[in-house]
Design a protein around this motif. Structure first.
Motif, PDB file in Angstrom:
ATOM      1  N   LEU A  24      29.348  33.319  46.000  1.00  0.00           N
ATOM      2  CA  LEU A  24      30.450  33.994  45.424  1.00  0.00           C
ATOM      3  C   LEU A  24      30.828  33.962  44.148  1.00  0.00           C
ATOM      4  CD1 LEU A  24      32.795  33.411  48.728  1.00  0.00           C
ATOM      5  CD2 LEU A  24      31.711  35.774  47.943  1.00  0.00           C
ATOM      6  N   LEU A  25      30.932  32.538  43.934  1.00  0.00           N
ATOM      7  CA  LEU A  25      30.947  32.258  42.321  1.00  0.00           C
ATOM      8  C   LEU A  25      29.957  32.658  41.264  1.00  0.00           C
ATOM      9  CD1 LEU A  25      32.061  28.493  42.719  1.00  0.00           C
ATOM     10  CD2 LEU A  25      33.588  30.223  41.807  1.00  0.00           C
ATOM     11  N   ASP A  26      28.693  32.807  41.649  1.00  0.00           N
ATOM     12  CA  ASP A  26      27.448  33.212  40.938  1.00  0.00           C
ATOM     13  C   ASP A  26      27.905  34.875  40.676  1.00  0.00           C
ATOM     14  OD1 ASP A  26      24.969  33.026  39.606  1.00  0.00           O
ATOM     15  OD2 ASP A  26      24.342  34.502  41.281  1.00  0.00           O
ATOM     16  N   TYR A  27      28.430  35.483  41.666  1.00  0.00           N
ATOM     17  CA  TYR A  27      28.767  36.897  41.574  1.00  0.00           C
ATOM     18  C   TYR A  27      29.871  37.413  40.502  1.00  0.00           C
ATOM     19  CZ  TYR A  27      25.208  39.367  44.406  1.00  0.00           C
ATOM     20  OH  TYR A  27      24.180  39.725  44.871  1.00  0.00           O
ATOM     21  N   VAL A  28      30.821  36.530  40.621  1.00  0.00           N
ATOM     22  CA  VAL A  28      32.141  36.403  39.698  1.00  0.00           C
ATOM     23  C   VAL A  28      31.732  36.537  38.435  1.00  0.00           C
ATOM     24  CG1 VAL A  28      34.173  35.407  39.266  1.00  0.00           C
ATOM     25  CG2 VAL A  28      33.787  35.810  41.624  1.00  0.00           C
ATOM     26  N   ALA A  29      30.805  35.349  38.420  1.00  0.00           N
ATOM     27  CA  ALA A  29      30.356  34.901  36.874  1.00  0.00           C
ATOM     28  C   ALA A  29      29.733  36.271  36.204  1.00  0.00           C
ATOM     29  CB  ALA A  29      29.474  33.539  36.826  1.00  0.00           C
ATOM     30  N   VAL A  30      28.789  36.974  37.096  1.00  0.00           N
ATOM     31  CA  VAL A  30      27.929  37.926  36.604  1.00  0.00           C
ATOM     32  C   VAL A  30      28.407  39.150  36.448  1.00  0.00           C
ATOM     33  CG1 VAL A  30      25.865  39.347  37.134  1.00  0.00           C
ATOM     34  CG2 VAL A  30      25.922  36.739  37.441  1.00  0.00           C
ATOM     35  N   ASP A  89      36.521  49.170  36.514  1.00  0.00           N
ATOM     36  CA  ASP A  89      36.416  49.594  37.804  1.00  0.00           C
ATOM     37  C   ASP A  89      37.288  49.143  38.516  1.00  0.00           C
ATOM     38  OD1 ASP A  89      35.115  50.045  40.110  1.00  0.00           O
ATOM     39  OD2 ASP A  89      32.903  50.273  39.188  1.00  0.00           O
ATOM     40  N   GLN A  90      38.169  49.613  39.118  1.00  0.00           N
ATOM     41  CA  GLN A  90      39.226  48.936  40.159  1.00  0.00           C
ATOM     42  C   GLN A  90      38.707  48.596  41.450  1.00  0.00           C
ATOM     43  OE1 GLN A  90      42.673  48.797  39.185  1.00  0.00           O
ATOM     44  NE2 GLN A  90      42.256  47.222  40.927  1.00  0.00           N
ATOM     45  N   SER A  91      37.651  49.106  41.993  1.00  0.00           N
ATOM     46  CA  SER A  91      37.138  48.716  43.120  1.00  0.00           C
ATOM     47  C   SER A  91      36.175  47.485  42.948  1.00  0.00           C
ATOM     48  CB  SER A  91      36.142  49.679  43.935  1.00  0.00           C
ATOM     49  OG  SER A  91      35.077  50.019  43.165  1.00  0.00           O
ATOM     50  N   GLU A  92      35.765  47.400  42.024  1.00  0.00           N
ATOM     51  CA  GLU A  92      34.734  46.165  41.556  1.00  0.00           C
ATOM     52  C   GLU A  92      35.702  44.984  41.194  1.00  0.00           C
ATOM     53  OE1 GLU A  92      31.606  43.859  40.941  1.00  0.00           O
ATOM     54  OE2 GLU A  92      31.469  45.974  41.758  1.00  0.00           O
ATOM     55  N   TYR A  93      36.844  45.463  40.430  1.00  0.00           N
ATOM     56  CA  TYR A  93      37.764  44.314  39.957  1.00  0.00           C
ATOM     57  C   TYR A  93      38.193  43.805  41.306  1.00  0.00           C
ATOM     58  CZ  TYR A  93      42.380  42.248  38.485  1.00  0.00           C
ATOM     59  OH  TYR A  93      43.302  41.397  38.289  1.00  0.00           O
ATOM     60  N   ASP A  94      38.728  44.616  42.211  1.00  0.00           N
ATOM     61  CA  ASP A  94      39.275  44.178  43.516  1.00  0.00           C
ATOM     62  C   ASP A  94      38.278  43.220  44.133  1.00  0.00           C
ATOM     63  OD1 ASP A  94      41.625  45.410  42.854  1.00  0.00           O
ATOM     64  OD2 ASP A  94      40.975  47.342  44.424  1.00  0.00           O
ATOM     65  N   GLU A  95      37.199  43.507  44.186  1.00  0.00           N
ATOM     66  CA  GLU A  95      35.922  42.542  44.877  1.00  0.00           C
ATOM     67  C   GLU A  95      35.966  41.168  44.098  1.00  0.00           C
ATOM     68  OE1 GLU A  95      32.028  43.840  46.735  1.00  0.00           O
ATOM     69  OE2 GLU A  95      31.896  43.751  44.659  1.00  0.00           O
ATOM     70  N   GLN A  96      36.145  41.288  42.851  1.00  0.00           N
ATOM     71  CA  GLN A  96      36.221  39.952  42.244  1.00  0.00           C
ATOM     72  C   GLN A  96      37.104  39.069  42.411  1.00  0.00           C
ATOM     73  OE1 GLN A  96      32.954  39.267  40.636  1.00  0.00           O
ATOM     74  NE2 GLN A  96      32.584  41.503  41.470  1.00  0.00           N
ATOM     75  N   LEU A  97      38.422  40.131  42.628  1.00  0.00           N
ATOM     76  CA  LEU A  97      39.424  38.981  43.036  1.00  0.00           C
ATOM     77  C   LEU A  97      39.474  38.489  44.263  1.00  0.00           C
ATOM     78  CD1 LEU A  97      42.378  38.221  42.309  1.00  0.00           C
ATOM     79  CD2 LEU A  97      43.458  40.369  42.911  1.00  0.00           C
ATOM     80  N   GLU A  98      39.031  39.215  45.122  1.00  0.00           N
ATOM     81  CA  GLU A  98      38.801  38.879  46.668  1.00  0.00           C
ATOM     82  C   GLU A  98      37.734  37.830  46.784  1.00  0.00           C
ATOM     83  OE1 GLU A  98      37.132  40.691  51.021  1.00  0.00           O
ATOM     84  OE2 GLU A  98      37.331  42.143  49.365  1.00  0.00           O
ATOM     85  N   PHE A  99      36.559  37.882  45.762  1.00  0.00           N
ATOM     86  CA  PHE A  99      35.699  36.733  45.944  1.00  0.00           C
ATOM     87  C   PHE A  99      36.105  35.490  45.697  1.00  0.00           C
ATOM     88  CE2 PHE A  99      31.511  39.440  45.528  1.00  0.00           C
ATOM     89  CZ  PHE A  99      31.948  40.001  46.728  1.00  0.00           C
TER      90      PHE A  99
END
Length: 273
Positions: free
Chosen positions: A1-7, A20-30
């Motif tokens: 999860l941290l790897d995906y946030v970093a990238v 990108d709102q959906s992508e941003y929401d996903e990063q916050l959720e991760f």
């Protein structure tokens, strides 16, 4: 999860604006999932500090802070967790890329495409779309260990499933294989030349040093030529272990791996080993 946030976080927020709102929401959720998972880990002397860093990461994302700032903290936190809980970050033996090529076609190509360009028929309607392993800019942010973790654990909330049913060796082989799909022949040849010349050979003394480094980190420290040696070593990782093994130990290991490949019906791989 941290790897995906970093990238991925730097791609969805720029100058405090969400692209990108959906992508941003996903990063916050991760990032919030990271906090939940950390609370479930066994008690450790550094756990409170790790949770504090995670809360800071969540706050940075909520404040839409610059991508490099969020990425740096996510990478730092990931390494702190790895060291605190003694996470294995490298394979026990050089990966079998012949086996990986076969596995990729049966396990991954339907979504990621025959050549790894994210264009497989089963991935056409997925959101997010399957990774394109030829996207050099994005792949340069991933370590092989990060790819191995994704293959092992999957990514919650996406179509990327866990492949725990594959053996540890098979998952590591796949991670090395997909990490090298975008490498071209000229870079590999230059990397081989640098390895044989002994230039900066001490930077890559074991499989962990190859599996945990990202191309972007290496390029920032050593320039474009610095990236070419690890590109070669991803495709020929056995040379790293060979350089540190006694000849009889090396011969015994290669014979064992050759026999195992033969028993799997992989005649060419067995002959090569």
């Amino acid at each position: 999860l941290l790897d995906y946030v970093a990238v991925d976080y730097p791609q969805c927020v720029q100058d405090g604006t969400v692209l990108d709102q959906s992508e941003y929401d996903e990063q916050l959720e991760f990032s919030q999932q990271v906090h939940t998972l950390l609370e479930q880990l066994p008690a450790h002397s550094t756990q409170a500090n790790l949770l504090s860093q995670t809360e800071q990461l969540v706050a940075l994302i909520q404040d839409k802070r610059p991508g490099p700032e969020v990425s740096a903290l996510a990478h730092q936190l990931r390494w702190h967790i790895i060291h605190a809980y003694n996470v294995e970050v490298a394979p026990k033996r050089p990966p079998n890329l012949h086996m990986a090529a076969e596995l990729y076609q049966t396990q991954c190509a339907a979504c990621h495409g025959l050549q790894g360009q994210g264009d497989g028929p089963a991935g056409a309607n997925l959101d997010p779309t399957p990774s394109n392993f030829h996207d050099r800019q994005r792949m340069d942010q991933h370590s092989i260990y990060g790819l191995y973790s994704t293959i092992t654990l999957g990514v919650q909330g996406t179509a990327m499933a866990s492949f725990r049913t594959l053996s540890e060796d098979e998952r590591w082989a796949l991670a090395f294989y997909v990490s090298a799909l975008a490498d071209d022949a000229a870079d590999l040849a230059r990397g081989a030349e640098l390895w044989r010349s002994g230039v900066d050979k001490t930077r890559f003394t074991d499989l962990a040093s190859i599996a945990t480094a990202t191309a972007s980190e290496i390029r920032a420290a050593h320039g474009d030529d610095g990236v070419r040696m690890p590109a070669y070593l991803r495709s020929q990782s056995q040379v790293v272990m060979s350089s540190s093994e006694l000849p009889l130990a090396l011969g015994a290991r290669l014979l064992r791996e050759s026999l195992a490949a033969y028993q799997r019906g992989q005649m060419q791989a067995a002959q090569t080993l």
